[in-house]
Design a protein around this motif. Structure first.
Motif, PDB file in Angstrom:
ATOM      1  N   ASP A 110     -22.271  14.141   5.009  1.00 43.70           N
ATOM      2  CA  ASP A 110     -21.432  14.263   3.807  1.00 43.70           C
ATOM      3  C   ASP A 110     -21.585  15.676   3.216  1.00 43.70           C
ATOM      4  O   ASP A 110     -22.675  16.248   3.221  1.00 43.70           O
ATOM      5  CB  ASP A 110     -21.850  13.253   2.739  1.00 43.70           C
ATOM      6  CG  ASP A 110     -21.490  11.825   3.117  1.00 43.70           C
ATOM      7  OD1 ASP A 110     -20.814  11.656   4.145  1.00 43.70           O
ATOM      8  OD2 ASP A 110     -21.905  10.908   2.394  1.00 43.70           O
ATOM      9  N   THR A 111     -20.501  16.205   2.689  1.00 41.02           N
ATOM     10  CA  THR A 111     -20.539  17.503   2.015  1.00 41.02           C
ATOM     11  C   THR A 111     -20.199  17.312   0.549  1.00 41.02           C
ATOM     12  O   THR A 111     -19.119  16.838   0.200  1.00 41.02           O
ATOM     13  CB  THR A 111     -19.549  18.493   2.648  1.00 41.02           C
ATOM     14  OG1 THR A 111     -19.896  18.698   4.023  1.00 41.02           O
ATOM     15  CG2 THR A 111     -19.598  19.834   1.923  1.00 41.02           C
ATOM     16  N   SER A 142     -21.524  24.319  -2.101  1.00 39.65           N
ATOM     17  CA  SER A 142     -21.518  23.012  -1.449  1.00 39.65           C
ATOM     18  C   SER A 142     -22.893  22.704  -0.871  1.00 39.65           C
ATOM     19  O   SER A 142     -23.734  23.592  -0.701  1.00 39.65           O
ATOM     20  CB  SER A 142     -20.449  22.971  -0.347  1.00 39.65           C
ATOM     21  OG  SER A 142     -20.726  23.957   0.640  1.00 39.65           O
ATOM     22  N   TYR A 143     -23.092  21.417  -0.579  1.00 43.85           N
ATOM     23  CA  TYR A 143     -24.376  20.958  -0.037  1.00 43.85           C
ATOM     24  C   TYR A 143     -24.108  19.848   0.965  1.00 43.85           C
ATOM     25  O   TYR A 143     -23.363  18.893   0.680  1.00 43.85           O
ATOM     26  CB  TYR A 143     -25.267  20.452  -1.177  1.00 43.85           C
ATOM     27  CG  TYR A 143     -26.565  19.851  -0.721  1.00 43.85           C
ATOM     28  CD1 TYR A 143     -27.580  20.646  -0.189  1.00 43.85           C
ATOM     29  CD2 TYR A 143     -26.790  18.478  -0.815  1.00 43.85           C
ATOM     30  CE1 TYR A 143     -28.781  20.097   0.229  1.00 43.85           C
ATOM     31  CE2 TYR A 143     -27.989  17.919  -0.407  1.00 43.85           C
ATOM     32  CZ  TYR A 143     -28.980  18.739   0.122  1.00 43.85           C
ATOM     33  OH  TYR A 143     -30.170  18.178   0.543  1.00 43.85           O
ATOM     34  N   GLU A 144     -24.708  19.951   2.154  1.00 37.92           N
ATOM     35  CA  GLU A 144     -24.513  18.945   3.206  1.00 37.92           C
ATOM     36  C   GLU A 144     -25.711  18.001   3.256  1.00 37.92           C
ATOM     37  O   GLU A 144     -26.864  18.430   3.297  1.00 37.92           O
ATOM     38  CB  GLU A 144     -24.321  19.618   4.563  1.00 37.92           C
ATOM     39  CG  GLU A 144     -23.996  18.628   5.668  1.00 37.92           C
ATOM     40  CD  GLU A 144     -23.672  19.292   7.002  1.00 37.92           C
ATOM     41  OE1 GLU A 144     -23.639  18.598   8.024  1.00 37.92           O
ATOM     42  OE2 GLU A 144     -23.455  20.530   7.002  1.00 37.92           O
ATOM     43  N   SER A 161     -17.331  14.617  -3.200  1.00 32.05           N
ATOM     44  CA  SER A 161     -17.844  14.458  -1.839  1.00 32.05           C
ATOM     45  C   SER A 161     -16.688  14.108  -0.923  1.00 32.05           C
ATOM     46  O   SER A 161     -15.669  13.543  -1.361  1.00 32.05           O
ATOM     47  CB  SER A 161     -18.905  13.351  -1.808  1.00 32.05           C
ATOM     48  OG  SER A 161     -19.294  13.054  -0.479  1.00 32.05           O
ATOM     49  N   ASP A 162     -16.855  14.450   0.363  1.00 27.78           N
ATOM     50  CA  ASP A 162     -15.838  14.029   1.330  1.00 27.78           C
ATOM     51  C   ASP A 162     -16.046  12.580   1.752  1.00 27.78           C
ATOM     52  O   ASP A 162     -15.314  12.056   2.599  1.00 27.78           O
ATOM     53  CB  ASP A 162     -15.823  14.961   2.550  1.00 27.78           C
ATOM     54  CG  ASP A 162     -17.187  15.103   3.208  1.00 27.78           C
ATOM     55  OD1 ASP A 162     -18.137  14.419   2.782  1.00 27.78           O
ATOM     56  OD2 ASP A 162     -17.304  15.918   4.146  1.00 27.78           O
ATOM     57  N   ALA A 193     -13.988   2.345  -6.306  1.00 26.21           N
ATOM     58  CA  ALA A 193     -14.066   3.742  -5.859  1.00 26.21           C
ATOM     59  C   ALA A 193     -13.908   4.692  -7.031  1.00 26.21           C
ATOM     60  O   ALA A 193     -13.207   4.409  -8.007  1.00 26.21           O
ATOM     61  CB  ALA A 193     -12.988   4.011  -4.816  1.00 26.21           C
ATOM     62  N   ASP A 194     -14.601   5.843  -6.945  1.00 22.38           N
ATOM     63  CA  ASP A 194     -14.471   6.912  -7.940  1.00 22.38           C
ATOM     64  C   ASP A 194     -13.728   8.058  -7.259  1.00 22.38           C
ATOM     65  O   ASP A 194     -14.321   8.890  -6.600  1.00 22.38           O
ATOM     66  CB  ASP A 194     -15.852   7.363  -8.418  1.00 22.38           C
ATOM     67  CG  ASP A 194     -15.771   8.288  -9.621  1.00 22.38           C
ATOM     68  OD1 ASP A 194     -14.702   8.871  -9.835  1.00 22.38           O
ATOM     69  OD2 ASP A 194     -16.777   8.433 -10.327  1.00 22.38           O
TER      70      ASP A 194
END
Length: 497
Positions: free
Chosen positions: A316-317, A330-332, A375-376, A387-388
């Motif tokens: 996830d990113t 960004s953060y993976e 997030s993706d 869901a958000d």
């Protein structure tokens, strides 16, 4: 003395000596004072004419001093305008810098620096005074310079007010809104559990295997995901098992619930279910038959692994963006990503701070600007099986005055108008300065002319008076000799005795 009798010759020579002495005294006085007319008795016409010329010269000298002070006042204002112009140009540079970035935080910082420059402009205007007169401080500071003794020739310079930059009659530059941030928080929670899909022979199924071939499942069954109970079915989570239903269909059904995800091991047939909320996978063969249940709890330490939640998965990113769509970074997510890693990622950026509450399992985020953490992964920040779609968002209480390109361009237009006003005013002060300097030079020349004219009427010619003194000294010596001769003539009578 009246009883003393002098001969006519002696008396005549004595009078001559006295007259010569008087003349010598007058010449010596002229040489000592340098004046041939020292009083009205010497020459009434020249004395009073010269006195009038000197009086006017004295009056002009006083005005000349006032002109010099006026010049200093104008120079002080001119220096102030030059400095203010430099500051306005610096403020314009700040606006252009803001225009070159889309970062709301950087624009907010530039707006703060812009306001600080306007404050300096006001301070410079207040400090541009000379002897209590300030041409940049508005009402009560007009300057009048008088050029002649009857005040019929003068120059009035009207003061402008730059001590408040927002005045429409001045620079018309208002302080910018610096913006006020806001805060929000989101929950970190989750749990996981596993079950294994095998056939009647105990062989593990794979994702393409028919679900009805699994032990305990048939084509007459309906599988549901319940909200942690055996009765409350989550909308859209019902799977009726048919002859063609595969294991992948079951995985897709689990994944369709927001905040829930499934991992499948093709080799062992093991299904791992992750969920943000308590959940149960129910088989309707029996009201108590559950394939698996998950008890979700709030994360309690900063070392908890993120992928133990239904909101995160490896790969996830996560992305932080502001209200202008500017990406901060960004953060993976990987297998070892922890709550602490997520908090540190958010804290890496200026204007944003995050803190994890171990009691509630929530991450509190404060931001000085609009902010979105997305997030993706569609399950990110899902709560209560909902869901958000926009992730975690913060709407700042107010934006800075440089928030949009249009805002910045309006400020630049005002700055350009302000610069035009300053340059026009500087030109006007320059003209006034030149006028006073020219009149000052003229007044100096006029004073010299008046004093020179008075001198022509009253000043002695030292060369001439020196010659006169020499002639009088010679005359005095001759008169003394003559007096001696006359006295000797009177003494001849003594020869009879």
């Amino acid at each position: 003395m009246k009883d003393i009798t002098l001969s006519a010759a002696v008396r005549q020579n004595l009078l001559t000596l006295q007259s010569t002495a008087d003349l010598m005294s007058g010449v010596q006085n002229k040489l000592a004072t340098g004046m041939k007319v020292n009083s009205a008795l010497d020459n009434p016409n020249s004395f009073f004419t010269a006195s009038g010329l000197n009086s006017r010269a004295s009056d002009l000298s006083t005005l000349l001093n006032d002109m010099g002070q006026s010049l200093q006042t104008i120079k002080a204002a001119d220096k102030g305008i030059q400095t203010i112009t430099d500051l306005v140009e610096t403020a314009k540079a700040k606006a252009n810098q803001a225009l070159q970035t889309q970062s709301q935080y950087e624009r907010k910082t530039f707006a703060q620096q812009y306001n600080a420059l306007l404050e300096q402009i006001e301070d410079i205007a207040k400090d541009s005074s000379y002897k209590g007169k300030n041409l940049l401080a508005g009402d009560g500071n007009d300057l009048t310079t008088i050029f002649n003794e009857d005040s019929t020739s003068k120059l009035k310079i009207e003061a402008v007010d730059y001590t408040d930059t927002s005045l429409s009659t001045g620079l018309n530059l208002s302080d910018l809104a610096e913006g006020e941030g806001s805060a929000t928080s989101f929950q970190l929670e989750g749990g996981k559990n596993t079950f294994t899909l095998t056939d009647a022979d105990g062989q593990a199924l794979n994702s393409s295997s028919l679900l009805a071939s699994a032990s305990g499942i048939s084509t007459t069954n309906t599988l549901t995901l319940n909200e942690g109970t055996t009765t409350a079915v989550i909308t859209g989570s019902t799977l009726a098992v048919t002859a063609g239903t595969t294991v992948q269909d079951l995985l897709d059904t689990i994944e369709s619930v927001p905040g829930v995800r499934a991992e499948f091991d093709e080799g062992t047939g093991q299904v791992t279910v992750y969920s943000n909320e308590d959940i149960a996978l129910q088989n309707d063969v029996s009201t108590t038959a559950q394939l698996v249940s998950v008890n979700a709890t709030a994360f309690a330490t900063t070392s908890d692994t993120l992928i133990d939640s239904g909101s995160f998965d490896v790969g996830d990113t996560l992305t932080l963006t502001d209200g202008n769509g500017y990406e901060l970074g960004s953060y993976e997510i990987d297998e070892e990503s922890t709550v602490n890693d997520l908090v540190n990622y958010i804290n890496d950026f200026r204007g944003v701070s995050a803190e994890f509450n171990t009691s509630t399992g929530r991450i509190a985020i404060e931001s000085e600007t609009d902010l979105a953490l997305t997030s993706d992964n569609v399950d990110f920040a899902a709560e209560n099986y909902t869901a958000d779609s926009d992730g975690v968002t913060i709407s700042a209480l107010s934006d800075s005055g440089f928030a949009t390109d249009n805002d910045i361009n309006r400020v630049i237009d005002r700055l350009n108008n302000g610069l035009s006003t300053l340059r026009s005013q500087a030109s006007e002060f320059g003209t006034n300065l030149s006028t006073v300097e020219i009149r000052q030079d003229y007044t100096k020349t006029m004073i010299n002319t008046l004093q020179e004219g008075a001198g022509l009427l009253t000043l002695a010619d030292t060369n001439e008076e020196g010659a006169n003194l020499l002639a009088l000294q010679t005359r005095q010596q001759l008169a003394s000799t003559s007096l001696s001769f006359a006295s000797q003539a009177d003494q001849t009578v003594l020869s009879l005795f």
